[in-house]
Design an enzyme around this catalytic site. Structure first.
Site, PDB file in Angstrom:
ATOM      1  CG  ASP A   1      -1.899  -1.204   1.153  1.00  0.00           C
ATOM      2  OD1 ASP A   1      -2.401  -1.504   0.057  1.00  0.00           O
ATOM      3  OD2 ASP A   1      -2.121  -1.846   2.192  1.00  0.00           O
TER       4      ASP A   1
ATOM      5  CG  HIS B   1      -3.825  -5.220   2.311  1.00  0.00           C
ATOM      6  ND1 HIS B   1      -3.234  -4.299   1.476  1.00  0.00           N
ATOM      7  CD2 HIS B   1      -3.985  -6.339   1.548  1.00  0.00           C
ATOM      8  CE1 HIS B   1      -3.038  -4.819   0.288  1.00  0.00           C
ATOM      9  NE2 HIS B   1      -3.500  -6.067   0.303  1.00  0.00           N
TER      10      HIS B   1
HETATM   11  N1  LIG Z   1      -0.809  -8.598   1.395  1.00  0.00           N
HETATM   12  C1  LIG Z   1      -0.834  -8.141   0.162  1.00  0.00           C
HETATM   13  O1  LIG Z   1      -0.584  -6.949  -0.077  1.00  0.00           O
HETATM   14  C2  LIG Z   1      -1.118  -9.060  -0.991  1.00  0.00           C
HETATM   15  C3  LIG Z   1      -0.778  -8.675  -2.299  1.00  0.00           C
HETATM   16  C4  LIG Z   1      -1.022  -9.543  -3.339  1.00  0.00           C
HETATM   17  C5  LIG Z   1      -1.619 -10.790  -3.097  1.00  0.00           C
HETATM   18  N2  LIG Z   1      -1.935 -11.130  -1.815  1.00  0.00           N
HETATM   19  C6  LIG Z   1      -2.523 -12.447  -1.514  1.00  0.00           C
HETATM   20  O2  LIG Z   1      -1.507 -13.439  -1.534  1.00  0.00           O
HETATM   21  C7  LIG Z   1      -2.089 -14.729  -1.776  1.00  0.00           C
HETATM   22  C8  LIG Z   1      -1.304 -15.485  -2.841  1.00  0.00           C
HETATM   23  O3  LIG Z   1      -1.408 -14.844  -4.081  1.00  0.00           O
HETATM   24  P1  LIG Z   1      -0.691 -15.465  -5.385  1.00  0.00           P
HETATM   25  O4  LIG Z   1      -0.957 -14.538  -6.489  1.00  0.00           O
HETATM   26  O5  LIG Z   1       0.710 -15.854  -5.064  1.00  0.00           O
HETATM   27  O6  LIG Z   1      -1.561 -16.799  -5.572  1.00  0.00           O
HETATM   28  P2  LIG Z   1      -1.142 -18.123  -6.384  1.00  0.00           P
HETATM   29  O7  LIG Z   1      -2.373 -18.939  -6.545  1.00  0.00           O
HETATM   30  O8  LIG Z   1      -0.367 -17.759  -7.591  1.00  0.00           O
HETATM   31  O9  LIG Z   1      -0.126 -18.851  -5.395  1.00  0.00           O
HETATM   32  C9  LIG Z   1      -0.551 -19.379  -4.174  1.00  0.00           C
HETATM   33  C10 LIG Z   1       0.312 -20.567  -3.866  1.00  0.00           C
HETATM   34  O10 LIG Z   1      -0.091 -21.085  -2.600  1.00  0.00           O
HETATM   35  C11 LIG Z   1      -0.026 -22.499  -2.686  1.00  0.00           C
HETATM   36  N3  LIG Z   1      -0.836 -23.077  -1.629  1.00  0.00           N
HETATM   37  C12 LIG Z   1      -2.180 -23.233  -1.580  1.00  0.00           C
HETATM   38  N4  LIG Z   1      -2.526 -23.844  -0.432  1.00  0.00           N
HETATM   39  C13 LIG Z   1      -1.379 -24.060   0.252  1.00  0.00           C
HETATM   40  C14 LIG Z   1      -1.076 -24.654   1.488  1.00  0.00           C
HETATM   41  N5  LIG Z   1      -2.026 -25.166   2.272  1.00  0.00           N
HETATM   42  N6  LIG Z   1       0.214 -24.718   1.870  1.00  0.00           N
HETATM   43  C15 LIG Z   1       1.190 -24.213   1.094  1.00  0.00           C
HETATM   44  N7  LIG Z   1       0.968 -23.647  -0.101  1.00  0.00           N
HETATM   45  C16 LIG Z   1      -0.313 -23.583  -0.508  1.00  0.00           C
HETATM   46  C17 LIG Z   1      -0.478 -22.834  -4.089  1.00  0.00           C
HETATM   47  O11 LIG Z   1      -0.065 -24.142  -4.473  1.00  0.00           O
HETATM   48  C18 LIG Z   1       0.193 -21.717  -4.881  1.00  0.00           C
HETATM   49  O12 LIG Z   1       1.463 -22.115  -5.346  1.00  0.00           O
HETATM   50  C19 LIG Z   1      -3.544 -14.429  -2.155  1.00  0.00           C
HETATM   51  O13 LIG Z   1      -4.374 -14.678  -1.052  1.00  0.00           O
HETATM   52  C20 LIG Z   1      -3.540 -12.953  -2.495  1.00  0.00           C
HETATM   53  O14 LIG Z   1      -4.801 -12.349  -2.310  1.00  0.00           O
HETATM   54  C21 LIG Z   1      -1.697 -10.289  -0.779  1.00  0.00           C
HETATM   55  O1  LIG Z   2      -5.870  -6.971  -4.658  1.00  0.00           O
HETATM   56  C1  LIG Z   2      -5.638  -8.094  -4.234  1.00  0.00           C
HETATM   57  O2  LIG Z   2      -6.513  -8.938  -4.092  1.00  0.00           O
HETATM   58  C2  LIG Z   2      -4.222  -8.475  -3.919  1.00  0.00           C
HETATM   59  C3  LIG Z   2      -3.542  -7.555  -2.965  1.00  0.00           C
HETATM   60  O3  LIG Z   2      -4.193  -7.464  -1.742  1.00  0.00           O
HETATM   61  C4  LIG Z   2      -3.259  -6.214  -3.541  1.00  0.00           C
HETATM   62  O4  LIG Z   2      -3.430  -5.216  -2.857  1.00  0.00           O
HETATM   63  O5  LIG Z   2      -2.788  -6.157  -4.698  1.00  0.00           O
END
Ligand SMILES: NC(=O)c1ccc[n+]([C@@H]2O[C@H](COP(=O)([O-])OP(=O)(O)OC[C@H]3O[C@@H](n4cnc5c(N)ncnc54)[C@H](O)[C@@H]3O)[C@@H](O)[C@H]2O)c1
Ligand SMILES: O=C(O)C[C@H](O)C(=O)O
Length: 340
Positions: free
Chosen positions: A173, A200
């Site tokens: 953010d 967030h």
């Molecule tokens: N905090 C933030 O600012 C922020 C920003 C972007 C994304 N996110 C979040 O991060 C998460 C992941 O996003 P992504 O784009 O990498 O998703 P993705 O689907 O590309 O990757 C997720 C990974 O987690 C693995 N996984 C699923 N269950 C699991 C478990 N029990 N144990 C271990 N691994 C497991 C999957 O196999 C996959 O490789 C989402 O929930 C997304 O909303 C948060």
């Molecule tokens: O927007 C989302 O779902 C992923 C993440 O929290 C973000 O801020 O990009």
């Protein structure tokens, strides 16, 4: 001859002490995912990391083998859910990053991910509480406003909860805020710092433009900028068109937060990052977690900075934030109570 040998000895001594100071095992859970892979890459490039432990329900060893060829000193090991894989991955870790979980598709809110991600984060937290109860836990999986309280409840139930060591990663953010304001003001983003407080997701993301270099932004320009910072995640979700949400910018933000924690752990003073933590700031309103600027130290949270002076407009944003945040946090707490 003597001089040459002496040079080698001095070099060896320096190399030894550097690695002793920097010996840090970092575990990534969900390491084969969209965030997990570039995040692990950035951690492999970080000389403060001595051991990188990569876990995923699928693909961990492949990512580890690939990264292990990069010519930096850290070791990289991949783990699978088989046998004691998760436990071994976590054992001895100082920092555990959790990007495991499903991302949004267009039209979804972060809260729509709760039903899937709550149990993923709960189960990983159970394993972390058992294998590495003193590690710093950095939660990336959404909805962060609820998944962080989930980890706290899991740790509390096992009497290993240390509020100073649990962080919701909200770095993206402030990364976005500094970039977006620089685009409007035509400045260098590296010189821009916009505090972002709250949580967030959507209206819980509260940018404090009054505390930036551009406190005079007002009217429609201000409203548009605030909206873009609050809903920046949606821009990426829409552009990826069903293929997920922010991964590369998130990897950069997660790696920055881990690096800050390592710098603080290794003795640097005055390291400050925004993060969603167990916070006293709004506990009197029943809100146990809140993101604000936090000074980091060897034991995690060193000092939580208050929100500070804000404008009337920002007070309105904060009021909306607190109302939503309270519900999001309670949802996480209730989930663990009902599904321990
Ligand atoms: N905090 C933030 O600012 C922020 C920003 C972007 C994304 N996110 C979040 O991060 C998460 C992941 O996003 P992504 O784009 O990498 O998703 P993705 O689907 O590309 O990757 C997720 C990974 O987690 C693995 N996984 C699923 N269950 C699991 C478990 N029990 N144990 C271990 N691994 C497991 C999957 O196999 C996959 O490789 C989402 O929930 C997304 O909303 C948060
Ligand atoms: O927007 C989302 O779902 C992923 C993440 O929290 C973000 O801020 O990009």
């Amino acid at each position: 001859m003597f001089a040459a040998r002496r040079t080698v000895n001095l070099f060896q001594k320096r190399a030894f002490s550097a690695s002793a100071i920097n010996a840090s095992k970092v575990a990534v859970l969900g390491a084969a995912g969209g965030i997990g892979q570039p995040l692990s890459l950035l951690l492999k490039l970080n000389p403060r990391v001595s051991e990188l432990a990569l876990y995923d329900i699928r693909g961990g060893p492949g990512v580890a083998a690939d990264l292990s060829h990069i010519n930096t000193n850290s070791t990289v090991t991949g783990y699978t859910p088989d046998a004691s894989g998760l436990h071994d991955c976590l054992s001895g870790a100082e920092i555990i990053l959790i990007p495991a979980g499903v991302p949004r598709k267009p039209g979804m809110t972060r809260d729509d991910l709760f039903n899937t991600n709550a149990s993923i984060v709960r189960d990983l937290a159970k394993a972390a509480a058992e294998a590495a109860p003193k590690a710093h836990v950095l939660v990336i999986a959404n909805p962060v406003n609820s998944t962080v309280p989930i980890v706290a409840e899991v740790y509390k139930a096992r009497n290993v909860y240390d509020p100073k060591r649990l962080f919701g990663v909200t770095t993206l953010d402030v990364v976005r805020a500094s970039r977006f304001i620089s685009q409007v003001q035509k400045t260098n983003p590296s010189g821009e710092a916009v505090p972002v407080v709250g949580g967030h997701s959507g209206v819980t993301i509260v940018p404090l433009l009054s505390q930036s270099n551009h406190s005079s932004i007002a009217g429609e320009a201000r409203d548009a900028l605030v909206n873009r910072i609050q809903f920046g995640g949606d821009e990426v979700v829409k552009a990826k068109d069903g293929a997920g949400s922010a991964t590369l910018s998130m990897a950069m933000a997660g790696a920055r937060f881990a690096e800050s924690l390592l710098r603080a752990a290794q003795g640097e003073k005055g390291v400050i990052e925004p993060t969603f933590v167990d916070s006293p700031l709004y506990k009197d309103q029943g809100i146990d977690f809140f993101a604000s600027r936090v000074e980091l130290g060897p034991n995690g949270v060193e000092q939580i900075h208050p929100v500070g002076e804000i404008s009337e407009y920002e007070q309105g944003l904060l009021d909306a934030c607190l109302a939503d945040l309270k519900k999001n946090i309670q949802k996480g707490v209730d989930f663990v109570k009902a599904n321990p």
